[in-house]
Design an enzyme around this catalytic site. Sequence first.
Site, PDB file in Angstrom:
ATOM      1  N   ARG A 101       0.824  -1.204   0.000  1.00  0.00           N
ATOM      2  CA  ARG A 101       0.000   0.000   0.000  1.00  0.00           C
ATOM      3  C   ARG A 101       0.857   1.252   0.000  1.00  0.00           C
ATOM      4  O   ARG A 101       0.532   2.247  -0.671  1.00  0.00           O
ATOM      5  CB  ARG A 101      -0.934   0.005   1.215  1.00  0.00           C
ATOM      6  CG  ARG A 101      -1.908   1.166   1.188  1.00  0.00           C
ATOM      7  CD  ARG A 101      -2.765   1.253   2.422  1.00  0.00           C
ATOM      8  NE  ARG A 101      -3.556   2.487   2.411  1.00  0.00           N
ATOM      9  CZ  ARG A 101      -4.120   3.021   3.472  1.00  0.00           C
ATOM     10  NH1 ARG A 101      -4.019   2.423   4.652  1.00  0.00           N
ATOM     11  NH2 ARG A 101      -4.781   4.153   3.381  1.00  0.00           N
ATOM     12  N   ASP A 138       2.729   5.925  -3.026  1.00  0.00           N
ATOM     13  CA  ASP A 138       3.837   6.750  -3.494  1.00  0.00           C
ATOM     14  C   ASP A 138       3.816   6.883  -5.015  1.00  0.00           C
ATOM     15  O   ASP A 138       3.791   7.988  -5.555  1.00  0.00           O
ATOM     16  CB  ASP A 138       5.168   6.137  -3.049  1.00  0.00           C
ATOM     17  CG  ASP A 138       6.355   7.025  -3.407  1.00  0.00           C
ATOM     18  OD1 ASP A 138       6.278   8.252  -3.168  1.00  0.00           O
ATOM     19  OD2 ASP A 138       7.365   6.504  -3.924  1.00  0.00           O
ATOM     20  N   VAL A 188       1.077   8.918  -7.033  1.00  0.00           N
ATOM     21  CA  VAL A 188       1.003  10.360  -6.793  1.00  0.00           C
ATOM     22  C   VAL A 188       2.358  10.979  -7.140  1.00  0.00           C
ATOM     23  O   VAL A 188       3.321  10.850  -6.399  1.00  0.00           O
ATOM     24  CB  VAL A 188       0.641  10.671  -5.325  1.00  0.00           C
ATOM     25  CG1 VAL A 188       0.611  12.177  -5.098  1.00  0.00           C
ATOM     26  CG2 VAL A 188      -0.711  10.059  -4.966  1.00  0.00           C
ATOM     27  N   ASP A 216       8.903   8.445  -6.076  1.00  0.00           N
ATOM     28  CA  ASP A 216      10.000   9.308  -5.644  1.00  0.00           C
ATOM     29  C   ASP A 216      10.130   9.371  -4.123  1.00  0.00           C
ATOM     30  O   ASP A 216      10.827  10.235  -3.593  1.00  0.00           O
ATOM     31  CB  ASP A 216       9.816  10.723  -6.197  1.00  0.00           C
ATOM     32  CG  ASP A 216       8.550  11.405  -5.670  1.00  0.00           C
ATOM     33  OD1 ASP A 216       7.735  10.724  -4.993  1.00  0.00           O
ATOM     34  OD2 ASP A 216       8.372  12.605  -5.928  1.00  0.00           O
ATOM     35  N   SER A 239       8.139  10.395  -2.001  1.00  0.00           N
ATOM     36  CA  SER A 239       7.540  11.587  -1.388  1.00  0.00           C
ATOM     37  C   SER A 239       6.547  11.204  -0.296  1.00  0.00           C
ATOM     38  O   SER A 239       6.301  11.998   0.615  1.00  0.00           O
ATOM     39  CB  SER A 239       6.864  12.453  -2.452  1.00  0.00           C
ATOM     40  OG  SER A 239       5.930  11.695  -3.208  1.00  0.00           O
ATOM     41  N   PRO A 250      -8.124   7.343  -5.606  1.00  0.00           N
ATOM     42  CA  PRO A 250      -9.584   7.261  -5.654  1.00  0.00           C
ATOM     43  C   PRO A 250     -10.189   6.481  -4.488  1.00  0.00           C
ATOM     44  O   PRO A 250      -9.510   5.747  -3.781  1.00  0.00           O
ATOM     45  CB  PRO A 250      -9.843   6.525  -6.977  1.00  0.00           C
ATOM     46  CG  PRO A 250      -8.636   5.648  -7.141  1.00  0.00           C
ATOM     47  CD  PRO A 250      -7.484   6.453  -6.596  1.00  0.00           C
ATOM     48  N   HIS A 309      -4.898  -6.959  -2.999  1.00  0.00           N
ATOM     49  CA  HIS A 309      -5.879  -6.993  -1.915  1.00  0.00           C
ATOM     50  C   HIS A 309      -6.113  -8.409  -1.389  1.00  0.00           C
ATOM     51  O   HIS A 309      -6.967  -8.608  -0.531  1.00  0.00           O
ATOM     52  CB  HIS A 309      -7.201  -6.377  -2.370  1.00  0.00           C
ATOM     53  CG  HIS A 309      -7.124  -4.909  -2.630  1.00  0.00           C
ATOM     54  ND1 HIS A 309      -8.081  -4.211  -3.334  1.00  0.00           N
ATOM     55  CD2 HIS A 309      -6.190  -3.989  -2.269  1.00  0.00           C
ATOM     56  CE1 HIS A 309      -7.741  -2.927  -3.405  1.00  0.00           C
ATOM     57  NE2 HIS A 309      -6.591  -2.767  -2.759  1.00  0.00           N
ATOM     58  N   SER A 329      -4.746 -13.240   8.850  1.00  0.00           N
ATOM     59  CA  SER A 329      -3.518 -12.857   9.548  1.00  0.00           C
ATOM     60  C   SER A 329      -2.305 -13.654   9.096  1.00  0.00           C
ATOM     61  O   SER A 329      -1.181 -13.328   9.469  1.00  0.00           O
ATOM     62  CB  SER A 329      -3.707 -13.027  11.057  1.00  0.00           C
ATOM     63  OG  SER A 329      -4.015 -14.369  11.374  1.00  0.00           O
TER      64      SER A 329
END
Length: 340
Positions: free
Chosen positions: A75, A80, A83, A87, A89, A172, A202, A262
């Site tokens: 995730r 990262d 968006v 990098d 960020s 989204p 997922h 788990s």
Amino acid sequence: MRRERCILFSLLALTALVASLVSVEAAETLQKTKLEWHYYKLNTTCRYAEAYVRSQVEFYWNKLKDGSIAPKLLRLLYSDCFVNGCDASILLDGPNSEKTASQNRGLGGFDLIDKIKTVLESRKECKGVVSCADILNLATRDAVHLAGAPSYPVLTGRRDGLESNAASVDLPSPSISWESALAYFKSKGLDVLDLGTLLGAHTLGRTHCSYIEDRLYNFNGTSKPDPSMDTSFLAEMKKKCPQRVKKGQPDPLVFLNPESGSSNNFTNSYYSRILSHKAVLGVDQQLLFGDDTEQITEEFAAGFEDFRRSFALSMGRMGNLQVLTGSQGEIRKNCRVRNN
């Protein structure tokens, strides 16, 4: 042949096509992004950078028994790369940094990235050499491999971004339609096979009940549950996620794939659950409603190796989105802050 067309072939053809495309895609990526396979070993003093990263990931997995690092890093990498590119960020701290955006609520894995960076910076030959962006990509690959995914090649040589702004986060909602999800992926340079494949991540991890509350109690403003949900599964999820009617009520976490749970096992049961109308997130169940995405779902549900091969390719494509190389950006000494 366009990559999207592999969904039109039989399972056997899909397997052969995806396998053959790995080398082609890698070559194209090298030309476009100037990343290299084994960049640190061939071009820097930190020749064993990848081994140092892998060692820390294995320590968390084997010694600390923390299998949650696989879904957390998946995730984190997605948040990262989608968006402004891969990098690192997302790792920057700040009152208005990307990690503070509402879409990034509950992100984890930062402690492992910090630990890896500390280990690398403590070694003379690696000090100031290995980027946080590469660490995130390598650590994610190693963690999901321990969970059962393929150990796909990660091209390296990324540099770290200088900005991180919550306002730039356009991730989204998990309740969007498959058409909207595909449009979003295409806006990032990815395709329908990437969509159907990367959502397969997922099969690991958890989500807050608030992200599926609309499916359980007020689907599309109807005050009724999502009619596509299996009735027994709907009842099960309502027990785990009671309707919240006032502020301050708990917002429990539920597994995205109860069959993995788990144990954090990377399997194709995610796709089988979609076919049985037992997907947790709305966007996952939506894969059943597009002709192409339905066929991808059916093929991956029937063939785990096909999913694994496609996952390797799509992770590579995602990991190379809008990367910084050469003199762009910087190599952070601390992944949470810019050097200056």
